[in-house]
Design a protein around this motif. Structure first.
Motif, PDB file in Angstrom:
ATOM      1  N   TRP A 177       1.928  68.963  22.390  1.00 23.34           N
ATOM      2  CA  TRP A 177       2.711  69.701  21.404  1.00 23.34           C
ATOM      3  C   TRP A 177       1.944  70.934  20.938  1.00 23.34           C
ATOM      4  CZ3 TRP A 177       3.941  65.079  17.647  1.00 23.34           C
ATOM      5  CH2 TRP A 177       4.827  64.202  18.280  1.00 23.34           C
ATOM      6  N   ARG A 179       1.128  73.243  18.015  1.00 25.96           N
ATOM      7  CA  ARG A 179       1.221  72.982  16.580  1.00 25.96           C
ATOM      8  C   ARG A 179       0.963  74.190  15.690  1.00 25.96           C
ATOM      9  NH1 ARG A 179       2.013  67.469  15.279  1.00 25.96           N
ATOM     10  NH2 ARG A 179       2.567  68.508  13.358  1.00 25.96           N
ATOM     11  N   SER A 194      -2.958  73.411  19.924  1.00 26.42           N
ATOM     12  CA  SER A 194      -2.085  72.390  20.484  1.00 26.42           C
ATOM     13  C   SER A 194      -2.645  70.992  20.263  1.00 26.42           C
ATOM     14  CB  SER A 194      -1.900  72.655  21.983  1.00 26.42           C
ATOM     15  OG  SER A 194      -1.306  71.563  22.632  1.00 26.42           O
ATOM     16  N   GLN A 219      -5.853  67.214  17.568  1.00 27.80           N
ATOM     17  CA  GLN A 219      -4.927  68.342  17.674  1.00 27.80           C
ATOM     18  C   GLN A 219      -5.237  69.426  16.640  1.00 27.80           C
ATOM     19  OE1 GLN A 219      -0.866  67.184  17.044  1.00 27.80           O
ATOM     20  NE2 GLN A 219      -1.404  65.544  15.629  1.00 27.80           N
ATOM     21  N   ARG A 221      -4.186  72.027  14.040  1.00 22.68           N
ATOM     22  CA  ARG A 221      -3.019  72.149  13.166  1.00 22.68           C
ATOM     23  C   ARG A 221      -2.933  73.490  12.443  1.00 22.68           C
ATOM     24  NH1 ARG A 221      -0.619  66.842  12.113  1.00 22.68           N
ATOM     25  NH2 ARG A 221       0.595  67.904  10.531  1.00 22.68           N
ATOM     26  N   TYR A 438       7.406  73.415  15.641  1.00 21.37           N
ATOM     27  CA  TYR A 438       6.316  73.057  14.733  1.00 21.37           C
ATOM     28  C   TYR A 438       5.721  74.264  14.010  1.00 21.37           C
ATOM     29  CZ  TYR A 438       6.265  68.332  16.592  1.00 21.37           C
ATOM     30  OH  TYR A 438       6.607  67.059  16.937  1.00 21.37           O
TER      31      TYR A 438
END
Length: 485
Positions: A177, A179, A194, A219, A221, A438
Motif C-alpha cells: 500500500w 501510504r 509505502s 510501513q 506513514r 490513503y
C-alpha cells in the motif's frame, strides 16, 4: 267477509341483473331533466364564501375605499404629500413601500406601519380605518400571500464553474500500500512512502522512478520535504522519525521518543522544527539540528492522525481519533483551543494556501473553520459517507478528498459545492476492495494531483482540457437549512 278473489297475471321470473337495470333506467328517467344542471345561485352563500376567502387570504389587510370617502376632507390638507394623495399597495421593506407610494392606484392595501398615510392617523382610533399589519407578524403570514412578496435571493455564494479532473497516468512500482506523498519545492520530483518499507522518488513530468531509499522496518506513514535544506523527513509504524540528506541519499539523523507508530508529520514553514503525531496520543516537537525534543504536546485522548503548521498563531493544529481538533501555543507547549464539532475521528485536515481558514474531514462530514479564532464557517454541502483518509486544496480553491472506498471527490472551496465525484479504478489483478486512497497531494502549481492507493499504485490527475460549461453544466442548489455546528 273477504271480497271476491281477483285474477292476477302470472309474474314472469326475471334475473337480478335485469331488475337492477330496470331500476337504473327508472332513476335516470326521473332525474335526467335536471342532470348536469347547477342549482340556482344563492347570493347569501356566495357573500359568505367570498368573505371567508378574503379573511383567509388577507388576514389583516382590508380595503380602504370607505375610510377614504369618510376622511376625504382630512386628506385634502395633505395632498402635497406623495403618501397621502394616492392609494397604494405597500409591501414590507423600505424600498418596496417607497416605490409603491408613488404609484397612483385607486384601491389601497396597506401592509406595515411605514406605508400608512399621515392623514389616517387620527382615524385609526375610531375603528373605521383599515387594519394595519405590523411587519413583525411576517412569520405568521399565510403562505399564499408570499406570491405578492419580493423574493429574497439566497445569500449562499454561487460556485464558479470548474473543469472536471481525470486520471492521466498510473505509476506502479511499490510492493505494498502507498501510504504517504510529498512534493519537492522545485516541482521536479515527488516522493512516496509505502507499506513495503521503502521510499521512492519519482519524476513529476515523466512519472519514472529516480531513486529508492530503504531504512524503515515498518510501513512509512508520513513524509515531508524541506524548502530550506536538502532534507527529507519520514516517519513510520516502527516508531522512527528519520532525516534523509538527499545529497548523500542516506539517513543523517533519527529522532527517538515516540512510544508507538508515527502517523503524521509536518514541517514548520519558518522555524527549523519538525512535528510528528502518532498512536501515543502526543504531538512531539523536534529541533531538526540537535535531534532534541522541544515539546510533547499532550492533551488528546487517542491517536494523533493529522497535523499542519503555519507561520502565525496557532502555529500547530492537530486532529485526532478522539474527534477533536486542538490549536497549540508553540511558546508554552499548551493548548490554545479545542474544537469539538466533529463526531468521529479527524483523519485529515487541509490548510488553504492563501486564506486564513482550513478544512477538516471525518467520516460524518467535512467542516470549514476560520483562523486564528477557530470559528466554524460551514459544512460542505454533500456527505462522502466514507472514511476520508486525506485531503488537499490548491490556490484556485479546488478541494480534493480521498476516501477509503476509492472515491475521490472534488469541491469548490468557497461554496462547499461538490462538483465532481470520481471513483478510482484498481489496477488489473487487484481486488475491488483494494480501491482505497490513503494520501493525496497537489504539486506546487496546483495543476496536478497525485493519489496514493491501496492497489499499490500512484495515480496522477489533471483537469480535463476539453470540458466546457456546456458539456459539464454546473448543477448547484443553495442549501435551505444552514447548520450552525
Amino acid at each position: 267477509m273477504p271480497g271476491p278473489a281477483m285474477d292476477l297475471e302470472p309474474v314472469e321470473p326475471q334475473s337480478l341483473k335485469k331488475l337492477s337495470l330496470k331500476s337504473q333506467k327508472r332513476a335516470l328517467d326521473l332525474f335526467s331533466p335536471t342532470h348536469g344542471r347547477l342549482p340556482p345561485p344563492d347570493p347569501e352563500s356566495k357573500k359568505i364564501r367570498i368573505s371567508h376567502k378574503l379573511n383567509l387570504e388577507y388576514g389583516g389587510i382590508k380595503s380602504t375605499n370607505e375610510p377614504r370617502r369618510q376622511v376625504n376632507s382630512t386628506t385634502t390638507a395633505h395632498r402635497n404629500q406623495p403618501s397621502g394623495s394616492s392609494d397604494v399597495l405597500a409591501l414590507p421593506g423600505p424600498e418596496g413601500s417607497r416605490d409603491a407610494q408613488k404609484a397612483g392606484a385607486q384601491n389601497a392595501l396597506v401592509v406595515g406601519p411605514s406605508a400608512q398615510p399621515k392623514g389616517l392617523n387620527n382615524v385609526g382610533a375610531s375603528g373605521k380605518s383599515s387594519a394595519i399589519v405590523s411587519t413583525s407578524a411576517s412569520s405568521e403570514r399565510n403562505l399564499s400571500t408570499s406570491a405578492i412578496m419580493e423574493r429574497i435571493p439566497s445569500k449562499w455564494p454561487r460556485p464558479e464553474w470548474r473543469a472536471p479532473w481525470k486520471c492521466y497516468r498510473v505509476i506502479s512500482g511499490h510492493l505494498g500500500w502507498v501510504r504517504s506523498v510529498a512534493f519537492d519545492h522545485s516541482n521536479t520530483w515527488f516522493c512516496t512512502g509505502s507499506a513495503d518499507r521503502t521510499i521512492k522518488i519519482w519524476d513529476v513530468a515523466k512519472g519514472t522512478l529516480k531513486l529508492t531509499l530503504t531504512g524503515h522496518i515498518e510501513q512509512v506513514r508520513g513524509l515531508a520535504v524541506s524548502s530550506k535544506h536538502t532534507y527529507m523527513f519520514s516517519a513510520g509504524d516502527d516508531k522512527q522519525v528519520k532525516c534523509w540528506d538527499l545529497e548523500q541519499n542516506k539517513v543523517i539523523r533519527s529522532y527517538h521518543g515516540h512510544l508507538s507508530g508515527v502517523y503524521c508529520l509536518g514541517l514548520h514553514p519558518t522555524i527549523d522544527i519538525l512535528l510528528t503525531g502518532g498512536r501515543d496520543s502526543v504531538c512531539r516537537v523536534w529541533d531538526i539540528r540537535t535531534k532534541m525534543q522541544i515539546f510533547a504536546l499532550a492533551g488528546h485522548d487517542n491517536t494523533v492522525c493529522s497535523v499542519f503548521t503555519r507561520p502565525t498563531d496557532p502555529q500547530v493544529v492537530t486532529g485526532s481519533h478522539d474527534s477533536t481538533i486542538k490549536f497549540w501555543d508553540l511558546r508554552y507547549g499548551k493548548t490554545m483551543l479545542t474544537l469539538t464539532h466533529h463526531k468521529k475521528s479527524v483523519r485529515a485536515m487541509a490548510l488553504h494556501p492563501t486564506e486564513d481558514c482550513f478544512a477538516s474531514a471525518s467520516a460524518e462530514n467535512i467542516k470549514k473553520f476560520n483562523l486564528p479564532k477557530g470559528e466554524f464557517l460551514h459544512n460542505m454541502l454533500s456527505q462522502q459517507k466514507t472514511i476520508i483518509n486525506s485531503m488537499a486544496v490548491n490556490e484556485e480553491g479546488v478541494l480534493a478528498t480521498g476516501g477509503d472506498n476509492g472515491s475521490l471527490w472534488f469541491w469548490d472551496w468557497k461554496s462547499g459545492h461538490n462538483f465532481q465525484q470520481a471513483q478510482t479504478i484498481v489496477q488489473p489483478g487487484s481486488l475491488d476492495s483494494e480501491a482505497g486512497i490513503y494520501a493525496l497531494s497537489y504539486d506546487v502549481t496546483g495543476s496536478r494531483l497525485v493519489t496514493c492507493e491501496a492497489d499499490k499504485t500512484i495515480k496522477m490527475w489533471r483537469e480535463d482540457e476539453t470540458a466546457t460549461p456546456e458539456t459539464h453544466p454546473l448543477n448547484f442548489k443553495p442549501p435551505k437549512d444552514i447548520r450552525r455546528f
